[in-house]
Enzyme design. Structure first.
Site, PDB file in Angstrom:
ATOM      1  N   ARG A   1       0.850  -1.185   0.000  1.00 15.02           N
ATOM      2  CA  ARG A   1       0.000   0.000   0.000  1.00 15.02           C
ATOM      3  C   ARG A   1       0.891   1.242   0.000  1.00 15.02           C
ATOM      4  O   ARG A   1       1.928   1.267   0.675  1.00 15.02           O
ATOM      5  CB  ARG A   1      -0.929   0.019   1.222  1.00 15.02           C
ATOM      6  CG  ARG A   1      -2.063  -1.002   1.160  1.00 15.02           C
ATOM      7  CD  ARG A   1      -3.045  -0.652   0.055  1.00 15.02           C
ATOM      8  NE  ARG A   1      -4.193  -1.553  -0.034  1.00 15.02           N
ATOM      9  CZ  ARG A   1      -4.282  -2.558  -0.876  1.00 15.02           C
ATOM     10  NH1 ARG A   1      -3.259  -2.865  -1.675  1.00 15.02           N
ATOM     11  NH2 ARG A   1      -5.370  -3.303  -0.933  1.00 15.02           N
TER      12      ARG A   1
ATOM     13  N   HIS B   1      -0.020  -0.459 -10.136  1.00 21.72           N
ATOM     14  CA  HIS B   1      -0.847  -1.292  -9.249  1.00 21.72           C
ATOM     15  C   HIS B   1      -1.285  -2.574  -9.960  1.00 21.72           C
ATOM     16  O   HIS B   1      -2.473  -2.942  -9.948  1.00 21.72           O
ATOM     17  CB  HIS B   1      -2.073  -0.513  -8.748  1.00 21.72           C
ATOM     18  CG  HIS B   1      -2.589  -1.037  -7.426  1.00 21.72           C
ATOM     19  ND1 HIS B   1      -3.138  -0.236  -6.463  1.00 21.72           N
ATOM     20  CD2 HIS B   1      -2.622  -2.306  -6.911  1.00 21.72           C
ATOM     21  CE1 HIS B   1      -3.491  -0.963  -5.413  1.00 21.72           C
ATOM     22  NE2 HIS B   1      -3.181  -2.221  -5.661  1.00 21.72           N
TER      23      HIS B   1
END
Length: 310
Positions: A225, A273
């Site tokens: 993250r 991502h």
């Protein structure tokens, strides 16, 4: 009839509708899967944060909310969500993460970037990598993803240290825990891989003080993250050379703004991502199994600890 509400963006419905129906049928479940069930009729919710359900109060009959993603930081603090919440632990998602982590770890370990970029007629044969057994790798986070990645790297011969907030034992890994264990895990690490959940306790885990613990010339990989890293501290460590490079897949703002310093930094590789993603076929099997378990009176898999945040 079991009513399952699919609450995600429309494009995901096209991807998931058929695999979910197949998985429910294989599990022997009679399910009405829809994006339009009335709240009072919903038994289960398949959920993504980009879907229409934000207020769970009307879903009083719902027995379980099942996330499509591994991370739950965008939903776990929702005060209207009083129903049990399960996060996605999907074998295909895990395998995808292992492949990304192993690939980029080997890229840094072997110094591949220098040879890929240096196709200029210069014979650079004076620097070569150590063997994997002589390269210290630290994995922060020993959940399903971190444990799998750490084990895969250990099988390749890397000296892997894993860290988690609570004690873990994983064959082939040196496992540490707690605040003191975090400092020990980072001390002298040459490659650091972040696979922690994002919670108030893990935000800025890699700050200036902890980056300073790494071996000079270390590499940072973040498929976890974006908030796990203090971006200013990392950029400063890259500027000083203490951190030689970073491969980053997750960011505080996504998509990463075009003017963000990471894009133009010569020592940073940005991936959008894509370190791993939930695959519809395998995730549908996980969802169907959880519905089957709850219908049979068993506890669902992968329940989220609200207090811990994951």
């Amino acid at each position: 009839m079991i009513n399952v509400l699919f609450s995600a963006r429309p494009a995901l419905w096209d991807e998931y509708a058929a695999p979910l129906q197949d998985a429910f049928a294989q599990a022997g479940l009679t399910v009405s899967l829809s994006r339009e069930h009335a709240p009072e009729d919903v038994d289960y919710i398949v959920f993504a944060p980009n879907g229409p359900v934000k207020d769970f109060t009307p879903y009083a009959r719902t027995r379980l909310v099942m996330g499509l993603w591994a991370g739950v930081e965008t939903i776990v603090g929702n005060k209207t969500l009083t129903q049990p919440l399960a996060r996605m632990v999907d074998p295909a998602l895990t395998q995808g993460m292992v492949e990304w982590v192993v690939g980029h770890t080997l890229r840094h370990h072997l110094g591949m970037d220098a040879h890929i970029a240096g196709q200029d007629g210069v014979w650079r044969n004076t620097v070569y990598p150590p063997l994997a057994q002589d390269r210290s790798v630290t994995v922060l986070g020993l959940g399903a993803l971190g444990a799998a990645c750490g084990s895969a790297l250990a099988q390749l011969g890397f000296a892997v240290t894993g860290w988690s907030r609570s004690p873990k034992q994983i064959a082939g890994l040196r496992c540490l825990s707690g605040d003191d264990g975090l400092s020990r895990a980072l001390d002298g690490a040459e490659i650091v891989i972040l696979l922690l959940p994002l919670t108030p306790k893990t935000e800025n885990t890699l700050d200036a003080a902890r980056l300073a613990l790494l071996a000079p010339g270390a590499y940072v990989l973040n498929p976890g993250r974006g908030g796990l890293i203090d971006d200013d501290a990392l950029i400063a460590a890259l500027a000083s050379g203490h951190v030689a490079g970073a491969t980053l897949d997750t960011f505080r703002t996504e998509p990463l703004p075009a003017d963000h310093p990471y894009w133009a930094h010569p020592a940073v590789v940005v991936t959008p991502h894509i370190a791993s993603t939930t695959r519809a076929a395998s995730a549908s099997q996980v969802i169907a199994e959880n519905v089957r378990r709850v219908e049979a009176g068993d506890a669902p898999l992968n329940l989220v600890d609200r207090a811990a945040g994951y």
